[in-house]
Enzyme design. Structure first.
Site, PDB file in Angstrom:
ATOM      1  N   LYS A 285       0.838  -1.188   0.000  1.00 40.69           N
ATOM      2  CA  LYS A 285       0.000   0.000   0.000  1.00 40.69           C
ATOM      3  C   LYS A 285       0.881   1.250   0.000  1.00 40.69           C
ATOM      4  O   LYS A 285       1.859   1.331   0.736  1.00 40.69           O
ATOM      5  CB  LYS A 285      -0.895  -0.010   1.235  1.00 40.69           C
ATOM      6  CG  LYS A 285      -2.076   0.931   1.192  1.00 40.69           C
ATOM      7  CD  LYS A 285      -2.993   0.670   2.374  1.00 40.69           C
ATOM      8  CE  LYS A 285      -4.216   1.558   2.321  1.00 40.69           C
ATOM      9  NZ  LYS A 285      -5.132   1.288   3.449  1.00 40.69           N
ATOM     10  N   GLU A 371     -19.912  -6.420  10.163  1.00 40.62           N
ATOM     11  CA  GLU A 371     -20.910  -5.694  10.943  1.00 40.62           C
ATOM     12  C   GLU A 371     -21.961  -6.616  11.549  1.00 40.62           C
ATOM     13  O   GLU A 371     -22.423  -6.377  12.675  1.00 40.62           O
ATOM     14  CB  GLU A 371     -21.596  -4.641  10.058  1.00 40.62           C
ATOM     15  CG  GLU A 371     -20.698  -3.490   9.651  1.00 40.62           C
ATOM     16  CD  GLU A 371     -19.868  -3.773   8.415  1.00 40.62           C
ATOM     17  OE1 GLU A 371     -19.056  -2.904   8.026  1.00 40.62           O
ATOM     18  OE2 GLU A 371     -20.024  -4.875   7.835  1.00 40.62           O
ATOM     19  N   ARG A 399     -25.933  -3.037   6.919  1.00 37.31           N
ATOM     20  CA  ARG A 399     -25.564  -4.407   6.584  1.00 37.31           C
ATOM     21  C   ARG A 399     -25.899  -5.384   7.708  1.00 37.31           C
ATOM     22  O   ARG A 399     -25.852  -6.590   7.512  1.00 37.31           O
ATOM     23  CB  ARG A 399     -24.064  -4.472   6.264  1.00 37.31           C
ATOM     24  CG  ARG A 399     -23.602  -3.405   5.298  1.00 37.31           C
ATOM     25  CD  ARG A 399     -22.157  -3.575   4.898  1.00 37.31           C
ATOM     26  NE  ARG A 399     -22.040  -4.502   3.790  1.00 37.31           N
ATOM     27  CZ  ARG A 399     -20.895  -4.837   3.217  1.00 37.31           C
ATOM     28  NH1 ARG A 399     -19.765  -4.335   3.665  1.00 37.31           N
ATOM     29  NH2 ARG A 399     -20.865  -5.677   2.210  1.00 37.31           N
TER      30      ARG A 399
END
Length: 641
Positions: A285, A371, A399
């Site tokens: 990254k 979640e 969600r």
């Protein structure tokens, strides 16, 4: 920097078909130019940088090898798609990223045929790519579904649900696991790259298929031994046993920045007759930009910045952010309350819980992008006597709605929901807006829903939630800075379902929920200037309603207006229902509800979004004046009815 940027190869590439005319030896230079263009663009606009820099070579390789847009490329979450947008006909607009009227910061179907599936929430890519692949298989059309999914997104159950069903697509599905943090396999090296090229070749896949057919004809103990030996060897060499068990041919790990490795492996995968296939790519990254590589978050999300130094443009000092006010208050109260614990789904800093994590690590839980699990885990903690706070963005809590209903509300468990990013969110646009939480929570029995008007109220509501042990309770608050009010030294426990009058009048009543209170007060000043005495109430609670206060306001004022930062079905709908159930409508009540319009609003500056939505002081005044001019009375729902 933008003016002197030299990108001679990139200048020849407008769409991936142009890219495929280049020689393989030119791809390294193209990737370098693409990385510099990405850095220069995000320096102007701000946005997600580190993720995109990590997939520059992968983006080039995919578009070079596969036949996009006929092969459907689905980026998981989508915040790594800026290099993809540059290569797919949107370079001229790349410096409008996340701006009003500009390019979305995520993939978006209406924006380009090269964005076959919109994504801004994680872990959806494999399911979508599977759908594309199966559809083409059924129709006997060419074209694969290609999912690029990060290692973080692989923490969500939906990814594995899709992989469990992936055999339906056969070789029409390719999953590329972008592993940019901790590798789940041995380190990348020459041997691993060599093995990856071998196992992705048609000859090797054919040999493995032959071996499987032969094993079926052997006595069961011998066949089982052969399978276990194969799995053991491959597991030790490449870590692919898990994916093999889910029905994938596993290829990897390979260096995601080495085009000499990427291109031949992806070509083998493209031409494979067996499938589905998972390619494990290890990337870094922030790759290629020193300030990003050195940063702890690899410049995941940045403000505008100087490209040479990497120094980001800092916003002028202002009031504390709502998320940090919540996190600090919760951490402070946890010092004396050992029952308080905090849960988040991969967003410790985004929810302000990073301070809590440092102060109380044994009571902090980051469950990853999960979640549903977070909510039911919190329910289990509550059932055992803890005081859990489940801190999740409004858009992500959607969600876990089934878990909120069945695992929390039906059982009336005292889970505390800290709902961040409620309302409109600016540059992140429709996918991250917290538009629906009041509507989907206030309809649930046992649930309490609060919304602070400012950061001081958030302190009181956090304290109130801690002490509310009789059932579930939620506090919703917006993204960004507070209003600048002084924070209380000692928090108050608010009476559940009770609002407050913040300005007294007698002709017009404005009933506000949340941080639109400031606009309501500004509207009241403007109405007073027109000779219209105006009351402003901060209801504080969307559920339960302060019925006594609402009845008084509706029966003693000529016009009443509700205002909220949420979709239809929220506060206004509940007030209308109360007025209907109690016969107030029959008395000729003039009641108007102001809420977000029934659209998905694109990104822009928050103040412009609210003006576009008709939720600013000017719109409130206009709504009141129109209601007063309406001779027939009765109830008209709509911000500008």
């Amino acid at each position: 920097m933008v003016d002197i940027l030299q990108t001679p190869l990139l200048d020849t590439v407008n769409i991936p078909a142009d890219l495929r005319t280049l020689a393989p030896t030119q791809l390294r230079q193209l990737a370098d130019e693409l990385r510099q263009e990405t850095i220069a663009a995000v320096g102007v606009t701000g946005g997600h940088l580190g993720s995109g820099l990590g997939v520059v070579e992968l983006t080039v390789a995919i578009h070079y090898v596969f036949d996009t847009p006929n092969d459907k490329l689905v980026w998981d979450v989508g915040h790594q798609c800026y290099p993809h947008k540059i290569l797919t006909g949107r370079r001229e607009r790349i410096r409008t990223l996340r701006m009003g009227g500009g390019l979305s910061g995520f993939t978006k179907r209406s924006e380009s045929e090269y964005d076959p599936f919109g994504a801004a929430h994680s872990s959806t890519s494999i399911s979508a790519a599977l759908g594309f692949g199966v559809a083409n298989k059924i129709a006997d059309k060419p074209g694969k579904g290609i999912a690029v999914i990060g290692d973080g997104a692989m923490s969500a159950g939906m990814a594995y649900e899709a992989m469990n069903n992936a055999a339906q697509a056969g070789n029409r599905l390719v999953v590329i696991l972008n592993d940019n943090d901790m590798s789940i396999a041995p380190p990348v090296g020459g041997l691993s790259a060599y093995l990856s090229r071998i196992v992705s070749s048609r000859e090797f896949l054919g040999l493995r298929d032959l071996a499987k057919r032969v094993a079926k004809k052997l006595p069961r103990p011998i066949a089982a031994g052969m399978r276990k030996t194969d799995e053991f060897a491959r597991g030790m060499a490449m870590g692919g046993t898990l994916f093999e068990e889910l029905g994938f041919y596993y290829v990897g790990p390979i260096d995601g920045h080495n085009l000499d490795q990427l291109i031949p492996v992806l070509e083998n995968v493209r031409d494979a007759e067996e499938g589905p296939i998972l390619v494990h790519v290890v990337t870094k990254k922030g790759k290629g930009y020193a300030p990003a590589e050195a940063a702890a978050d690899k410049y995941h999300g940045v403000q505008k910045f100087d490209v040479i130094s990497g120094v980001q443009t800092k916003a002028p000092p202002g009031p504390p952010q709502y998320q940090n006010v919540f996190g600090a208050q919760l951490s402070k109260e946890a010092e004396t309350d050992p029952l308080i614990c905090a849960i988040t789904a991969a967003m410790p800093s985004g929810t302000g819980l990073d301070a809590f994590a440092k102060a109380h690590p044994e009571r902090f839980f980051d469950v990853g992008i999960a979640e549903q699990h977070a909510v039911t885990f919190a329910a289990g903690l509550a059932a055992q006597g803890m005081r859990p706070f489940c801190a999740i963005y409004s858009t992500f809590l959607q969600r876990a709605y089934d878990q909120v209903v069945h695992d929390v509300c039906i059982q009336n468990l005292p889970v505390r929901f800290a709902i961040d990013r409620a309302g409109l969110v600016g540059a992140d646009g429709a996918t991250h807006a917290g538009s629906f939480d009041v509507a989907y929570l206030a309809t649930l029995p046992n649930m309490v829903v609060m919304a602070p008007a400012d950061e001081a109220e958030l302190v009181h509501m956090t304290h109130t939630a801690i002490l509310h042990d009789s059932g579930p309770i939620a506090v919703r608050y917006p993204r960004g800075n507070g209003t600048g009010v002084e924070l209380p030294e000692t928090p108050e426990q608010l009476e559940i379902g009770k609002g407050r009058i913040v300005r007294q009048g007698h002709k017009v009543a404005i009933l506000s929920l949340g941080t639109r209170l400031g606009e309501a007060l500004r509207a009241a000043e403007a109405l007073e200037a027109k000779g219209l005495s105006t009351t402003v109430a901060d209801l504080r609670f969307a559920k339960p309603l302060d019925e006594e206060l609402i009845r008084k306001l509706l029966t003693t004022h000529e016009v009443a207006v509700t205002i909220e930062e949420g979709a239809v079905g929220g506060l206004g709908a509940h007030v209308l229902t109360f007025a209907s159930d109690t016969g107030l409508i029959d008395a000729g009540l003039k009641l108007r509800t102001m809420r977000l319009p029934d659209i998905f609003q694109d990104q822009d500056k928050p103040e412009l979004q609210y003006a576009q939505a008709g939720l600013d002081a000017e719109a409130i005044v206009e709504t009141v004046l129109k209601a007063l001019r309406h001779n027939s009375g009765g109830v008209v729902e709509g911000a500008r009815a």
